[in-house]
Write an enzyme that holds these catalytic residues in place. Structure first.
Site, PDB file in Angstrom:
ATOM      1  N   ASP A   1       0.834  -1.199   0.000  1.00 52.17           N
ATOM      2  CA  ASP A   1       0.000   0.000   0.000  1.00 52.17           C
ATOM      3  C   ASP A   1       0.871   1.252   0.000  1.00 52.17           C
ATOM      4  OD1 ASP A   1      -2.620   1.517   0.596  1.00 52.17           O
ATOM      5  OD2 ASP A   1      -1.367   2.063   2.305  1.00 52.17           O
TER       6      ASP A   1
ATOM      7  N   GLU B   1      -1.995  -5.440  -3.300  1.00 55.03           N
ATOM      8  CA  GLU B   1      -1.032  -4.669  -2.507  1.00 55.03           C
ATOM      9  C   GLU B   1       0.023  -5.582  -1.897  1.00 55.03           C
ATOM     10  OE1 GLU B   1      -3.622  -0.805  -1.070  1.00 55.03           O
ATOM     11  OE2 GLU B   1      -3.676  -2.606   0.173  1.00 55.03           O
TER      12      GLU B   1
END
Length: 228
Positions: free
Chosen positions: A51, A123
């Site tokens: 992320d 992610e």
């Protein structure tokens, strides 16, 4: 995982030196919890890292592409690009949904098609790729997989299920539609919300998501599937 490794090499020229990192990226918490005696790692920490690097790369891309846009506008664009629905779409585009390891309960409940799980998976893969190959390889992967769709704006093509549900219900008369958060779970960096949608104070359906808005959309989508 052999098939996944072959796919990554064929499609993206990526060969992981540390296979455990790749395996961990594709291991959901539900699978790890069902195999606790084996002390299997799950992908939440890699998701956290992925992320962060994705936010950086997309921020850099937007900063360079739109030199006249204000900070607030850039933030809105970035949020659209990295929201869970978009990232889930990129997971499906890469075929990642076929390889994630889920617990039996999560599998039966449709977890393999759930945006929140697939967005987290994307992610986590970026996090694993960062640790194994470095930021330049992650940058190249993002440029190949994501940026062409960002350029075309196709990442924005996500249905507004709340509006569709409202239009369907109100076509039969005045109704009161309400969305309530009924549960929150997960660590601070990866919160998962459960939302219940009710019509005239009667519960209709539930949904989950990494944000309240995403959970509301999921609840509306499930309600539409029930009604249509």
């Amino acid at each position: 995982m052999k098939e996944l490794r072959s796919k990554l090499e064929k499609d993206y020229g990526i060969v992981f030196a540390n296979q455990e990192l790749l395996d961990t990226a594709f291991t959901h918490t539900s699978y790890a919890n069902e195999h606790r005696l084996l002390n299997i790692s799950h992908n939440e920490r890699l998701e956290f890292l992925g992320d962060a690097v994705l936010q950086l790369l997309i921020s850099q891309y937007l900063f360079t592409k739109y030199p006249q846009k204000a900070e607030g506008d850039l933030s809105k664009l970035r949020s659209m690009i990295v929201r869970e629905e978009s990232l889930a779409g990129f997971s499906r585009l890469c075929g990642f949904d076929h390889y994630i390891k889920l617990g039996k309960g999560e599998e039966k409940s449709g977890g393999r098609n759930r945006d929140t799980i697939l967005g987290d998976l994307f992610e986590a893969f970026l996090g694993a790729l960062l640790l194994d190959k470095g930021v330049e390889v992650v940058h190249a992967f993002v440029n190949k997989v994501m940026i062409p769709h960002v350029e075309k704006g196709t990442y924005e093509r996500v249905k507004d299920y709340k509006t569709s549900l409202q239009e369907l219900l109100q076509s039969h008369g005045d109704v009161k539609i309400d969305y309530q958060v009924t549960n929150e779970s997960g660590p601070a960096h990866a919160k998962e919300f459960e939302v219940t949608v009710s019509v005239n104070q009667e519960n209709l359906s539930q949904g989950i998501g990494r944000s309240k808005k995403a959970a509301e959309q999921d609840a509306a989508k499930n309600a539409l599937a029930t009604l249509q």
